[in-house]
Write a protein that holds these residues in place. Sequence first.
Motif, PDB file in Angstrom:
ATOM      1  N   TYR A 151       5.328  -8.861  62.444  1.00 13.27           N
ATOM      2  CA  TYR A 151       4.451  -8.766  61.283  1.00 13.27           C
ATOM      3  C   TYR A 151       4.717  -9.974  60.418  1.00 13.27           C
ATOM      4  O   TYR A 151       5.875 -10.257  60.077  1.00 13.27           O
ATOM      5  N   GLY A 164      10.419  -0.711  60.997  1.00 14.56           N
ATOM      6  CA  GLY A 164      10.501  -0.366  59.584  1.00 14.56           C
ATOM      7  C   GLY A 164      11.547  -1.139  58.819  1.00 14.56           C
ATOM      8  O   GLY A 164      12.100  -0.645  57.851  1.00 14.56           O
ATOM      9  N   THR A 165      11.808  -2.350  59.224  1.00  8.00           N
ATOM     10  CA  THR A 165      12.828  -3.146  58.541  1.00  8.00           C
ATOM     11  C   THR A 165      12.202  -3.964  57.419  1.00  8.00           C
ATOM     12  O   THR A 165      10.998  -4.132  57.347  1.00  8.00           O
ATOM     13  N   ALA A 166      13.050  -4.482  56.553  1.00  3.36           N
ATOM     14  CA  ALA A 166      12.577  -5.185  55.373  1.00  3.36           C
ATOM     15  C   ALA A 166      12.084  -6.582  55.721  1.00  3.36           C
ATOM     16  O   ALA A 166      12.484  -7.179  56.709  1.00  3.36           O
ATOM     17  N   LEU A 167      11.200  -7.106  54.859  1.00  2.00           N
ATOM     18  CA  LEU A 167      10.676  -8.447  55.027  1.00  2.00           C
ATOM     19  C   LEU A 167      11.754  -9.490  54.759  1.00  2.00           C
ATOM     20  O   LEU A 167      12.544  -9.359  53.828  1.00  2.00           O
ATOM     21  N   ILE A 168      11.736 -10.552  55.572  1.00  2.00           N
ATOM     22  CA  ILE A 168      12.557 -11.732  55.335  1.00  2.00           C
ATOM     23  C   ILE A 168      11.599 -12.841  54.918  1.00  2.00           C
ATOM     24  O   ILE A 168      10.651 -13.151  55.638  1.00  2.00           O
ATOM     25  N   PHE A 169      11.873 -13.436  53.752  1.00  2.00           N
ATOM     26  CA  PHE A 169      10.964 -14.430  53.188  1.00  2.00           C
ATOM     27  C   PHE A 169      11.419 -15.859  53.466  1.00  2.00           C
ATOM     28  O   PHE A 169      12.626 -16.133  53.566  1.00  2.00           O
ATOM     29  N   GLY A 170      10.448 -16.765  53.545  1.00  2.00           N
ATOM     30  CA  GLY A 170      10.733 -18.183  53.499  1.00  2.00           C
ATOM     31  C   GLY A 170      11.068 -18.594  52.081  1.00  2.00           C
ATOM     32  O   GLY A 170      11.002 -17.785  51.148  1.00  2.00           O
ATOM     33  N   LYS A 171      11.418 -19.877  51.883  1.00  2.00           N
ATOM     34  CA  LYS A 171      11.882 -20.322  50.577  1.00  2.00           C
ATOM     35  C   LYS A 171      10.749 -20.635  49.608  1.00  2.00           C
ATOM     36  O   LYS A 171      11.001 -20.890  48.435  1.00  2.00           O
ATOM     37  N   PRO A 230       5.354 -11.429  43.328  1.00  2.00           N
ATOM     38  CA  PRO A 230       4.503 -11.815  44.463  1.00  2.00           C
ATOM     39  C   PRO A 230       3.522 -10.699  44.812  1.00  2.00           C
ATOM     40  O   PRO A 230       3.794  -9.519  44.572  1.00  2.00           O
ATOM     41  N   TYR A 254       2.558 -14.153  50.908  1.00  2.00           N
ATOM     42  CA  TYR A 254       2.500 -13.654  49.548  1.00  2.00           C
ATOM     43  C   TYR A 254       2.217 -14.803  48.595  1.00  2.00           C
ATOM     44  O   TYR A 254       2.666 -15.927  48.805  1.00  2.00           O
ATOM     45  N   ASP A 313       8.266  -4.979  61.996  1.00  2.00           N
ATOM     46  CA  ASP A 313       7.578  -3.909  61.298  1.00  2.00           C
ATOM     47  C   ASP A 313       7.647  -2.587  62.011  1.00  2.00           C
ATOM     48  O   ASP A 313       7.776  -1.548  61.405  1.00  2.00           O
ATOM     49  N   GLN A 314       7.555  -2.629  63.317  1.00  2.00           N
ATOM     50  CA  GLN A 314       7.567  -1.381  64.045  1.00  2.00           C
ATOM     51  C   GLN A 314       8.901  -0.655  63.881  1.00  2.00           C
ATOM     52  O   GLN A 314       8.987   0.542  64.099  1.00  2.00           O
ATOM     53  N   PHE A 338       4.681 -17.730  49.685  1.00  2.00           N
ATOM     54  CA  PHE A 338       5.812 -17.366  50.527  1.00  2.00           C
ATOM     55  C   PHE A 338       5.305 -16.822  51.852  1.00  2.00           C
ATOM     56  O   PHE A 338       4.451 -15.934  51.877  1.00  2.00           O
ATOM     57  N   LEU A 349       0.661  -9.528  48.051  1.00  2.00           N
ATOM     58  CA  LEU A 349       0.208  -9.798  49.413  1.00  2.00           C
ATOM     59  C   LEU A 349      -1.129 -10.518  49.392  1.00  2.00           C
ATOM     60  O   LEU A 349      -2.072 -10.086  48.735  1.00  2.00           O
TER      61      LEU A 349
END
Lengths: 113, 116
Positions: free
Chosen positions: A32, A98-105, A44, A36, A95-96, A89, A46
């Motif tokens: 996924y 259910g883990t948290a989003l990791i963002f770019g800088k 932020p 943002y 996603d499947q 960002f 979506l």
Amino acid sequence: QQQVKQSPQSLIVQKGGIPIINCAYENTAFDYFPWYQQFPGKGPALLIAIRPDVSEKKEGRFTISFNKSAKQFSLHIMDSQPGDSATYFCAASKDQAGTALIFGKGTTLSVSS
Amino acid sequence: NAGVTQTPKFRVLKTGQSMTLLCAQDMNHEYMYWYRQDPGMGLRLIHYSVGEGTTAKGEVPDGYNVSRLKKQNFLLGLESAAPSQTSVYFCASSPLWGRVNTGELFFGEGSRLTVL
């Protein structure tokens, strides 16, 4: 190890130009990939998101291009406007699971009139 | 519809002091998160919760504790504040879609913390 690498750090374009922001990821389990948008003093929000079963997604003037083999995805803003000036960002998650989003800088975009 | 509300919006602490940031959401979301945002570092996940009574560590959990006693609230605590914790803190929540997290995060407007 930075899991999501975003470039450039900042970008200046003229009104009507097409800024392109790039992201690369390491983990092939990511499924996924959202973008943002953040305005100064705000949280932020979506903008657009894509899953790896398609190579492109358009919503209005915003397009995500996705290259699964290269593990890269990018945001294109067509006919950019001064109101698009913001920080963008990219992010990724499993996603499947259910883990948290990791963002770019983040990329700070400035659109001049 | 308030969405995600963070309090306080601004706070100045001295090194060693403790404080709690409160996040409240009125969307009945299952998942809640705390991120910190620093210049050039993007958004980094501190802790998150997949439901009432559960918490998990993110990328940068050291120096922070969290609690999710009620579904709508997610508290972030600093037991002994350090200058390195000067940052803007964002709370976010996300709904479930069936049994899978939809992935869309709804953010609050942030809490700016300065530790002197």
